[in-house]
Design a protein around this motif. Sequence first.
Motif, short mmCIF file in Angstrom:
data_model
loop_
_atom_site.label_atom_id
_atom_site.label_comp_id
_atom_site.label_asym_id
_atom_site.label_seq_id
_atom_site.Cartn_x
_atom_site.Cartn_y
_atom_site.Cartn_z
N ASN A 130 52.49 41.56 21.90
CA ASN A 130 51.50 40.89 21.05
C ASN A 130 50.81 41.93 20.17
N MET A 135 45.63 46.21 21.24
CA MET A 135 44.37 45.75 20.66
C MET A 135 44.08 46.51 19.35
N THR A 146 42.73 41.91 15.80
CA THR A 146 41.55 41.76 16.65
C THR A 146 40.26 41.52 15.86
N HIS A 199 42.25 36.64 14.55
CA HIS A 199 40.85 36.19 14.52
C HIS A 199 40.49 35.82 13.08
N SER A 244 49.68 43.80 24.92
CA SER A 244 49.02 43.69 23.61
C SER A 244 48.45 45.02 23.15
N ARG A 291 40.45 31.57 27.69
CA ARG A 291 40.15 32.99 27.80
C ARG A 291 39.41 33.49 26.55
N ASP A 292 40.11 33.63 25.43
CA ASP A 292 39.45 34.14 24.22
C ASP A 292 38.43 33.09 23.73
N HIS A 341 48.33 37.10 17.13
CA HIS A 341 47.03 36.75 17.73
C HIS A 341 46.00 37.11 16.66
N LEU A 375 44.68 37.63 32.09
CA LEU A 375 44.49 38.83 31.27
C LEU A 375 44.05 40.02 32.14
N PHE A 419 46.49 44.66 28.12
CA PHE A 419 46.27 45.17 26.76
C PHE A 419 45.55 46.51 26.78
N PRO A 422 47.76 41.96 17.91
CA PRO A 422 46.63 41.18 17.41
C PRO A 422 45.95 41.76 16.18
N HIS A 471 49.12 39.49 31.40
CA HIS A 471 48.95 39.90 30.01
C HIS A 471 48.02 41.11 30.01
#
Length: 520
Positions: A176, A150, A180, A213, A148, A22-23, A211, A82, A108, A178, A106
């Motif tokens: 979650n 975001m 981001t 990045h 999530s 996915r990501d 989560h 998602l 978000f 994240p 999931h």
Amino acid sequence: MTNPTTDAAKKDRVIIFDTTLRDGEQCPGASMTFEEKLEVAELLDNMGVDVIEAGFPIASVGDFESVSEIARRTKRAVVAGLARAIAGDIDRAGEAVRHAQRGRIHTFVSTSPIHLAHQMRKSEEEVLEIIAATVARARNLVEDVEWSAMDATRTPIEYLCRCVETAIKAGASTINLPDTVGYATPDEYRNMFQTIRERVPNADKAIFSVHCHDDLGLAVANSLAGVEGGARQIECTINGLGERAGNAALEEIVMAIKTRGDVLPYETGIETTMLTRASKLVSAVTSFPVQYNKAIVGRNAFAHESGIHQDGMLKNASTYEIMTPESVGVTKTSLVMGKHSGRHAFREKLKALGYNLGENALEDAFRRFKDLADRKKHVYDEDIEALVDEEILTAHDRVKLVSLSIIAGTRGPQRATMKLDVGGEIRTQEAEGNGPVDATFNAIKALVPHEATLELYQVHAVTEGTDAQAEVSVRLAMNGSSVTGRGADPDTLVASARAYLAALNKLLVRGERLHAHAAE
Ligand code: KIV
Ligand code: ZN
């Protein structure tokens, strides 16, 4: 049977949530075909990943189909789809994971002031209402709902607490938070989890998830800090594939936990000897090369070059090695069979390398191995892997290379004569070009006219020596999306043709899918 997705907090068992499909796939040029996604998902399941985020079902018909099929086939892992905080997204995700033994939605929504003002154009109160409604909607479809926030790391903590409380109240069992945009530092990220878990009254009803990045190169450090702050799920990808600088790399997280149990007292369910295979498969299907000095899975990760290091290693490996290559599935580069080796030995070799091919694929791979052994003096494990990966990925291709001959050298123009099998019909073409690669690609364009433009052409040697196989990656772009293909052969031009055709075949499949959908 233990259930890590609910028992994790008690046992310090950390849930590994893989989002490569996915990501990872959101990374430009890293898109995978339906078959490739199924193959990656099967490997992740066998490797012991707890949750596979298989895609974003509302994004396209292809995404919906692959999430549904992965949901049907996956034996052990939870399969997640998602969904944005939109009813249609949630319903589609619910439909996609309906046949999973353990399915998850999931969902978000953005929570930071920057996103609320510029992207969502909603007030904090409106977003709280959206969270309550969308989580409840998802909870009506499946038992297992993850929510999530975001851009959580740029959200004021008081408001984030209210969002988390609302999501748990509405039925989310995983929360979650994240990073981001890859902005947080480890201390900040650890503190965020500690504070949320202390302040949110119903925090004990959910498992918290990280989560991260990698924009500042801190994704793995931040993920581990989040776990120290009380999170018990880590979202990550193979090779750190993902948007922009990527996500936290699964292999780095898992090996950090395994190697530094003294300061990271957690465990995962990952069979670490499969990490190298997973890395190679994801690199092969996305055509994203793995950086040579990449931790854990880079080709230099266990190479000791300097005299002092080599001397130490010979005396005792622990002098310079904190984990063994075998623990991540690196086997000593071994000379494989030569041209006299038979099918049985070849099948055993494939098994040892982690492949499980059907009879037809095995027969095709064996034929190519014999051909390679005729042309190349030493055939190594890496050669077999390059050959089999290509065989698996091109098995269903509509356009196949039959033959290619090239006239090259100092006196141009260079000329290619190519024969292709296009859906069973043999077509031949001669073409000129500004160099032999250009002539080869011009021949393909004449045989299969298309609008795609070449975005990337890259060559590297699979092993050492002048008779090494060349591995070529080609990225083609058409109608705003790009795909990559890979080809391997001792002849660089044949490898180039195969790589171009691999990418072109992906574009053709995508075009057919879109066409079929438009006609529905
Ligand atoms: O980075 C992010 O915030 C995401 C969410 C969709 C979970 O990928
Ligand atoms: Zn992300």
